[in-house]
Design a protein around this motif. Structure first.
Motif, PDB file in Angstrom:
ATOM      1  N   HIS A   1       0.846  -1.195   0.000  1.00  0.00           N
ATOM      2  CA  HIS A   1       0.000   0.000   0.000  1.00  0.00           C
ATOM      3  C   HIS A   1       0.882   1.246   0.000  1.00  0.00           C
ATOM      4  O   HIS A   1       1.844   1.321   0.760  1.00  0.00           O
TER       5      HIS A   1
ATOM      6  N   VAL B   1       0.551   4.161   1.185  1.00  0.00           N
ATOM      7  CA  VAL B   1       0.602   4.981   2.401  1.00  0.00           C
ATOM      8  C   VAL B   1       1.220   4.210   3.562  1.00  0.00           C
ATOM      9  O   VAL B   1       2.121   4.694   4.234  1.00  0.00           O
ATOM     10  N   THR B   2       0.721   2.998   3.797  1.00  0.00           N
ATOM     11  CA  THR B   2       1.167   2.277   4.992  1.00  0.00           C
ATOM     12  C   THR B   2       2.228   1.231   4.696  1.00  0.00           C
ATOM     13  O   THR B   2       2.841   0.701   5.624  1.00  0.00           O
TER      14      THR B   2
ATOM     15  N   ARG C   1       1.693  -1.708   3.818  1.00  0.00           N
ATOM     16  CA  ARG C   1       1.233  -3.066   4.127  1.00  0.00           C
ATOM     17  C   ARG C   1       1.138  -3.879   2.850  1.00  0.00           C
ATOM     18  O   ARG C   1       0.736  -3.366   1.801  1.00  0.00           O
TER      19      ARG C   1
ATOM     20  N   ARG D   1      -0.164  -6.271   0.019  1.00  0.00           N
ATOM     21  CA  ARG D   1      -1.501  -6.429  -0.553  1.00  0.00           C
ATOM     22  C   ARG D   1      -1.348  -6.958  -1.966  1.00  0.00           C
ATOM     23  O   ARG D   1      -0.226  -7.133  -2.441  1.00  0.00           O
TER      24      ARG D   1
ATOM     25  N   ASN E   1      -9.453   0.487   2.120  1.00  0.00           N
ATOM     26  CA  ASN E   1      -8.789   1.470   2.981  1.00  0.00           C
ATOM     27  C   ASN E   1      -8.744   1.000   4.419  1.00  0.00           C
ATOM     28  O   ASN E   1      -7.740   1.158   5.106  1.00  0.00           O
TER      29      ASN E   1
ATOM     30  N   ALA F   1      -6.075  -1.547   4.710  1.00  0.00           N
ATOM     31  CA  ALA F   1      -4.696  -1.100   4.490  1.00  0.00           C
ATOM     32  C   ALA F   1      -4.281   0.056   5.396  1.00  0.00           C
ATOM     33  O   ALA F   1      -3.100   0.206   5.700  1.00  0.00           O
ATOM     34  N   THR F   2      -5.251   0.887   5.816  1.00  0.00           N
ATOM     35  CA  THR F   2      -4.855   2.080   6.573  1.00  0.00           C
ATOM     36  C   THR F   2      -5.607   2.228   7.894  1.00  0.00           C
ATOM     37  O   THR F   2      -5.426   3.230   8.597  1.00  0.00           O
TER      38      THR F   2
ATOM     39  N   GLY G   1      -8.629   6.236   3.898  1.00  0.00           N
ATOM     40  CA  GLY G   1      -7.330   5.946   3.308  1.00  0.00           C
ATOM     41  C   GLY G   1      -6.255   6.935   3.729  1.00  0.00           C
ATOM     42  O   GLY G   1      -5.230   7.079   3.064  1.00  0.00           O
TER      43      GLY G   1
END
Lengths: 271, 639
Positions: free
Chosen positions: A25, A27-28, A30, A32, B367, B370-371, B376
């Motif tokens: 991801h 932003v994070t 992680r 996926r 979102n 993942a966040t 998001g």
């Protein structure tokens, strides 16, 4: 939408393989399913009623498996794994496997989200297999036994229609339709099937030659706009190569001289 | 002649009723197993019927009196008739009692008939229009039948003609009331309803209790289908519950989605489940359809998918996604049917098994995975709004009195104003509090309502794990959705906390004289009850008392308290965004304008967002925390 694309008649079935990788991801970070690879699978699932073959090459562990299950959640029942150790180059494994069990259409994302992310895998694979490669595919319009018609994504929403002889590797662009939602139950029930396990360390990076990054000359961007409207126009306008020239039917030497001249003018080449 | 025929008529009617009951029970038992205490349920049933159900019916005084007369008269008359004519007991007293019972029933039946003269839109017509006539025929027949036995008429009065008429009347009456009860006539509600109350999946709701948290899915068996695909995937007592529906349409009258012209009608939904249970099409349904969906196009069966994978099934998916889970239908249902549970069960199938969450649903769920927040946003930016507030985090202080749960409103600039106002109030009251900061994750509310139980449980377990590390007395939150989930839905997953909504907490601070408030100036104020605070948790008084403490000129909307109309923001409805004829928040803003208030006080970030989304000019939308913060008398000593 490729989902709504007319399905092919069954006598015209072509075998489709999708190469997937583990994404992260933005932003994070992680793990996926990778966005472009998922789009490639989406495209493949729209091509025919038959289930596409999905192949992943790379390391497999408890943190990677849930990410791979993201592809199974889209509705394929099996994901084949060519298990490799962390630093192995995946191209030899992929080309060996695809040579043994060929497919006429091979779909993959343009660039991985993890690792070197060089975007070279489709090229190296096409080279190793001797297949045609089409980069930045946005839509597959038609697939027949020996030929496919695809739309290639160009900057600013432009498309180029390409007829390509099969077998071919189609590297999918981010301009292609968004991948369908991954359903939890399908993801947990799907099979991750390890067909090749090559965990011998063959650190591909050992052979690499490292060099410090060179500073590239930066094109000066002079913003002349004074209002928001002008700035928008400047951003949205098609970058016309002002002052450029189109050279046709010139000799190689004349062409090279013209290019050198421009490079010197731009300050890319000094001396 | 009639006296010799009566035992046979009664016996045949009862026998047929029993056969019908067994057949119907077989349909229910196709459902999944459910953890029900059968004997306790049967023991509690009369009280549930007479007290709990009656309390809901009583909201319509006319019909509750009518129902008592009709149902009471019918039950008594039937029992007496069985003894008098079935077992041929000769008793003047019983005959007089039968006379009184059927008389009461007749009065009730006439009142039912009156209501049906020009029935309100919400009532179903069709077979239900026949019911008052059948009730009257039954009552009149037994009334006349009891007259000779009571000694008011000579035996054999009226001769063969009356006897024949009476026989016909009794046959009609018995057919409707006894046989129709178990073979699917309008009287089915009495039979299925009684059993439904006995075997209700939320027995906590009876005796004034409350049970509103969704029930957790079990993921242990990976091969078990998740959610409800076909009618038989419901638990047997849910199927029984659908059969209990009287089609009174009270749910339809309060449903915000129905009023907005979205393709949902809770009554029709339950009737569709009945159609699915028995198999057939919705052509014979005689109430209001789903807006924009003509009758007769949908059909289903017990083993067929409710939402068809291709073509039309029993329901279109939009119907399920239009629901805001505001629970107005459940609150209003005299039969205590659980509409929201059923809708979420079916959503679970669509999301978990098919991956078909519409519109922005898939993106929001991705979102959340993942966040840890639906927007998001970078989870590391959860505390950016409080950069200047120097809030203590539990990671640093480890223990505190009050844990301030921020909710995802922390990412929303409008709600950040509310949070800052509430922090100001807490500081002014000298409350020792801390936040989880970036360790906090979405409570899982939206994921759960969108049917993604897996993501909900994942988020919930991570939050519970985080909370385990620290010590605090209570959790306070400005978000009723987080409040509800933390308070009512985490316990099933192992997290039990004392949770307060910020309005309750501020009201307590005020009562304990920890807040010094001056009068708030600025016009009339009305209060909009958030569904997840009011109907889900019964908090109606604290916010109002707080407004009164501010010396506010408070007016009530027509629909307030437990009848409050949803803002349209719950249940993931703004995410799935099913089109209708108008928007739910616009309708709610019309309610607010009609109250004459210039400010609407709210207590929920969702309500704030939805109501502020209504175009100006409109009353101002302020959170109660903001009203309190504006009225604080700040002391110099407390910095």
């Amino acid at each position: 939408m490729s989902r709504n694309l007319a399905k092919l008649p069954s006598n015209d079935e072509v075998s489709v393989t999708v190469l997937v990788s583990v994404g992260q991801h933005p932003v994070t970070g992680r793990l996926r399913r990778a966005d472009q690879d998922a789009r490639a699978l989406e495209m493949a699932m729209g091509l025919s009623d038959a289930e596409p073959r999905v192949i992943y090459a790379g390391p497999l562990n408890d943190s990677i498996e849930p990410a791979l299950r993201g592809y199974l959640g889209m509705g394929v029942s099996e994901l084949k794994v060519l298990r490799q150790s962390e630093q192995n180059d995946i191209v030899p494994a992929l080309s060996a496997f695809l040579n043994a069990t060929p497919s006429s259409v091979i779909l993959c994302g343009s660039r991985a989200e993890l690792g070197e992310s060089s975007g070279l895998v489709p090229y190296q694979l096409a080279d190793a297999l001797g297949y045609t490669l089409v980069a930045n595919v946005a839509v597959i319009e038609k697939v027949a036994a020996s030929q496919a018609v695809v739309l290639q994504a160009l900057p600013r929403g432009q498309r180029r229609r390409i007829e390509v002889a099969l077998p071919a590797i189609l590297a999918v662009d981010s301009a292609s339709p968004v991948a369908r939602q991954s359903a939890y139950a399908k993801a947990t029930r799907g099979f991750i099937n390890c067909v090749v396990s090559d965990t011998e360390e063959k650190d591909a990076t050992n052979e690499w030659h490292y060099a410090p990054a060179r500073k590239r000359p930066k094109r000066l961007k002079i913003i002349k706009a004074t209002s928001a409207r002008d700035r928008f126009k400047a951003a949205a306008a098609k970058a016309e190569g002002a002052g450029g020239q189109v050279l046709t039917s010139v000799t190689a030497e004349e062409g090279a001289a013209a290019i050198l001249k421009v490079l010197k003018e731009e300050g890319v080449l000094k001396t | 002649m009639l006296t010799s025929l009566m035992p046979w008529l009664l016996a045949v009617a009862i026998l047929l009723a029993v056969v019908g009951a067994l057949r119907r029970a077989r349909l229910w038992l196709r459902g999944r197993a459910s953890n029900v205490n059968v004997w306790a349920g049967i023991r509690a049933m009369p009280k549930r019927y007479l007290v709990d159900l009656h309390h809901v019916v009583e909201r319509d005084r006319y019909i509750s009196n009518t129902h008592v007369a009709t149902a009471g008269g019918f039950v008594l008359a039937s029992v007496l008739a069985i003894f008098l004519y079935g077992f041929a007991w000769e008793s003047k007293l019983l005959a007089w009692l039968l006379l009184a019972a059927s008389g009461a029933m007749l009065i009730g039946a006439v009142r039912v008939a009156k209501r049906r003269q020009s029935p309100p839109e919400r009532l179903s017509k069709g077979a239900w229009m026949r019911l008052p006539k059948s009730l009257m025929v039954f009552a009149v027949s037994f009334l006349i039948l009891s007259l000779p036995a009571a000694g008011l008429l000579p035996e054999g009065f009226g001769g063969v003609v009356l006897a024949a008429l009476l026989t016909a009347g009794i046959v009609w009456g018995l057919a409707e009331m006894f046989i129709g009860m178990t073979w699917g006539g309008p009287m089915k509600h009495a039979f299925a309803g009684a059993l439904h109350l006995a075997f209700h999946r939320r027995p906590e709701r009876f005796g004034g209790g409350r049970s509103t948290g969704l029930k957790a899915l079990n993921f242990d068996d990976t091969q078990a289908p998740l959610g409800v695909e076909k009618p038989t995937d419901f638990t047997w007592n849910q199927l029984l519950g659908f059969d209990a529906c009287v089609q009174c349409g009270r749910c339809e009258a309060v449903c915000p989605a129905f009023a907005a012209g979205q393709p949902l009608n809770p009554k029709k939904l339950i009737q569709d489940m009945v159609v699915g249970l028995a198999g057939g099409s919705d052509a014979s349904y005689s109430g209001s359809p789903y807006p924009g969906k003509p009758l007769g196009e949908h059909k289903g069966g017990p083993f067929q998918a409710i939402v068809a994978r291709e073509g039309k099934g029993l329901l279109d998916p939009e119907t399920l996604w239009a629901c805001t889970t505001c629970r107005a239908c459940v609150e209003e249902c005299p039969m205590m049917i659980e509409h929201v549970d059923a809708i979420v069960d079916m959503r679970r199938h669509l999301t978990l098994e098919r991956g078909q969450t519409p519109n922005k649903g898939a993106e929001v769920l991705e979102n959340l995975i993942a966040t840890d927040n639906p927007g998001g946003f970078n989870p590391g930016s959860r505390m950016n709004w409080a950069a200047d507030l120097n809030l203590p985090t539990l990671a640093n202080v480890k223990r505190t009195d009050v844990l301030l749960w921020l909710g995802d409103g922390a990412f929303d600039m409008r709600n950040q104003r509310t949070l800052r106002a509430f922090v100001k109030v807490l500081r002014s009251a000298g409350v020792q509090f801390a936040v989880l900061g970036n360790e906090e994750r979405d409570s899982g509310d939206v994921a759960r309502r969108l049917g993604d139980e897996a993501t909900f449980q994942h988020l919930a377990k991570q939050n519970i794990h985080t909370l385990q590390k620290y010590s605090f007395r209570s959790i306070v939150t400005c978000d009723p959705h987080s409040f509800h989930v933390l308070k009512n839905e985490y316990p099933e997953l192992g997290g039990e906390y004392v949770v307060y909504h910020h309005t309750t907490f501020m009201e307590r601070l005020y009562r304990d004289k920890q807040l010094s408030l001056k009068d708030w100036v600025g016009g009339r104020v009305t209060y909009h009850d958030p569904c997840y605070l009011g109907r889900y948790n019964g908090v109606y008084d604290a916010p109002r008392q707080l407004l009164d403490a501010l010396g506010i000129d408070r007016v009530e909307m027509t629909r307030s308290g437990f009848r409050s109309r949803c803002c349209g923001g719950g249940g993931g409805a703004p995410i799935t965004d099913i089109p209708g004829k108008q928007r739910i928040p616009d309708m709610r803003m019309d309610d607010i304008k009609a109250s004459g208030a210039s400010v609407v006080a709210v207590g929920c970030p969702q309500c704030t967002a939805m109501l502020e989304g209504v175009v100006e000019p409109r009353p101002q939308v302020l959170d109660i925390a903001e009203l309190v913060a504006q009225s604080l008398i700040e002391e110099e000593t407390r910095a």
